[in-house]
Enzyme design. Structure first.
Site, mmCIF file in Angstrom:
data_model
loop_
_atom_site.group_PDB
_atom_site.id
_atom_site.type_symbol
_atom_site.label_atom_id
_atom_site.label_comp_id
_atom_site.label_asym_id
_atom_site.label_seq_id
_atom_site.Cartn_x
_atom_site.Cartn_y
_atom_site.Cartn_z
ATOM 1 C CE LYS A 81 21.781 -28.079 -54.934
ATOM 2 N NZ LYS A 81 21.779 -28.851 -53.816
ATOM 3 N N GLY A 181 39.141 -31.322 -42.272
ATOM 4 C CA GLY A 181 38.117 -30.281 -42.144
ATOM 5 C C GLY A 181 37.477 -30.229 -41.146
ATOM 6 C CB VAL A 185 30.016 -31.668 -41.246
ATOM 7 C CG1 VAL A 185 29.767 -33.161 -40.812
ATOM 8 C CG2 VAL A 185 28.831 -31.094 -41.962
ATOM 9 C CE1 TYR A 187 33.709 -27.798 -31.596
ATOM 10 C CE2 TYR A 187 31.197 -28.147 -31.822
ATOM 11 C CZ TYR A 187 32.413 -27.770 -31.071
ATOM 12 O OH TYR A 187 32.143 -27.619 -29.730
#
Ligand code: NAD
Length: 354
Positions: A81, A181, A185, A187
């Site tokens: 990362k 939420g 994603v 949706y």
């Protein structure tokens, strides 16, 4: 100085690179946690960290998480990362991104970067001007495009794997699913749930997102509190982290928790055990949301949509193995996932040294 080595050694990071370029203003840290299975792939986050120490702690934690995610996903990749210290709204520039790209290139492919919080796919294009070791480019530019579509597919198949194990149910038809939420994603997930005839309940702090899924997929809006306490077959956190904690575990009435959000458990050890005791099957977040990683990983060999979709559908079998391992050893599903991810790396080391 010794303290930095202590931090790096604590979780066995292989290499940490401090990147400093005064002419572009770049201050970044790249952490390579583990490259046993392959090059360390992980996004680059840009964030106005309060201190260099905060940035280091974050990049060490996130890069280690990527090792586990790649391993459990059966990818030939390691974990890494990067963090750029700065405000993405005011400190980002072409030269800063290109300078970061040069540092990535200097690692010779040991670390492969991608988009993360505070970065966009357009930023990746500047980084790509200086390095070959970048993934998550737009479809129009020959890349894998928006990962949310396959992340949502992974959550959907993962939910089915959990319901099969927990309730011996094959179809979501008529089941009550609560989604927190409805962003990218959430949706796409609703589209799958609706196609299979699930009854969807949900909440979003953004009224427009809620209205859209209400109109398109017949989602029933409920308050934030009701969502956490209503009778559900599945609760699916697809917004932010730390939503599962002793208080919410007390109120939740569901059989399964299966969602896309990262770091859903406020305290991993404590909360995964509390869920196990309450017989709520927790689907480890980093396994069920690995569709996005599989999508960008696919780009490294030349993006093939069908292949990426096939790999993501395999999340069903990866999770089934984790659930069986957890049940056979009477451990939490999270512990099982971590142990299996570690075992794949150890087995590879043993085999490679024969
Ligand atoms: P997003 O920003 O598009 O959507 C998040 C949605 O959650 C938004 O609609 C927002 O209004 C809503 N929200 C925020 N706070 C809320 C709250 N308190 N209650 C209810 N709704 C709230 O993000 P996304 O890309 O859909 O990702 C969702 C989660 O999944 C994030 O945690 C992300 O890190 C994780 N994730 C995403 C991907 C991916 O491919 N996009 C991959 C892996 C993990």
């Amino acid at each position: 100085m010794a303290k930095i080595f202590e931090k790096i050694s604590d979780k066995n990071h292989e290499q940490v690179v401090y990147c400093n370029d005064p002419s572009s203003g770049l201050k970044a840290i790249i952490a390579v946690h583990n490259t046993v299975l392959g090059p360390a792939l992980g996004g680059c986050r840009m964030y106005p960290y309060k201190s260099e120490e905060d940035a280091l702690v974050d990049v060490l934690r996130l890069s280690r998480g990527m090792t586990y995610k790649a391993s459990i996903s059966n990818l030939n990749l390691g974990g890494g990362k990067a963090v750029i210290i700065g405000d993405p709204n005011s400190d980002k520039s072409e030269v800063l991104l290109r300078s970061f790209g040069k540092f990535v290139q200097s690692l010779g492919g040991k670390y492969i970067t991608a988009e993360d919080v505070g970065m966009t796919v357009h930023d990746m294009e500047f980084i790509r001007m200086e390095t070959d070791h970048v993934t998550g480019i737009q479809r129009a530019m020959g890349g894998s495009g928006d990962p949310s579509i396959l992340t949502a597919l992974g959550v959907f198949v993962g939910m089915k794997a959990a319901l099969k194990k927990r309730l011996n149910i094959q179809s979501l038809n008529g089941l009550k699913i609560g989604v927190q939420g409805f962003g990218k994603v959430g949706y796409y997930l609703c589209s799958h749930l609706n196609n299979e005839g699930a009854e969807i309940y949900g909440h979003d702090i953004n009224d427009e997102s809620l209205e859209r899924v209400k109109n398109e997929f017949g989602v029933n809006p409920v308050s934030a509190d009701d969502l956490m306490s209503m009778d559900l077959d599945v609760f699916s956190p697809c917004a932010m982290g730390a939503v599962i904690n002793p208080t919410t575990i007390e109120s939740l009435k569901c059989s399964v928790i299966a969602g896309a959000a990262n770091n859903q458990l406020e305290k991993e050890d404590r909360d995964s055990k509390l869920l196990q005791e309450k017989e709520i099957m927790y689907v480890p977040d980093y396994v069920i949301n690995a569709g996005g990683l599989m999508n960008v990983a696919n780009e490294l060999q030349g993006y093939n949509k069908e292949k990426a979709k096939y790999q993501v559908e395999g999340i069903y079998y990866i999770l089934t193995r984790i659930f069986d391992y957890a049940a056979n050893n009477n451990i939490s599903t999270l512990e099982a996932a971590n142990l299996l991810a570690e075992r794949r790396i150890q087995d590879y080391i043993k085999w490679n040294h024969q």
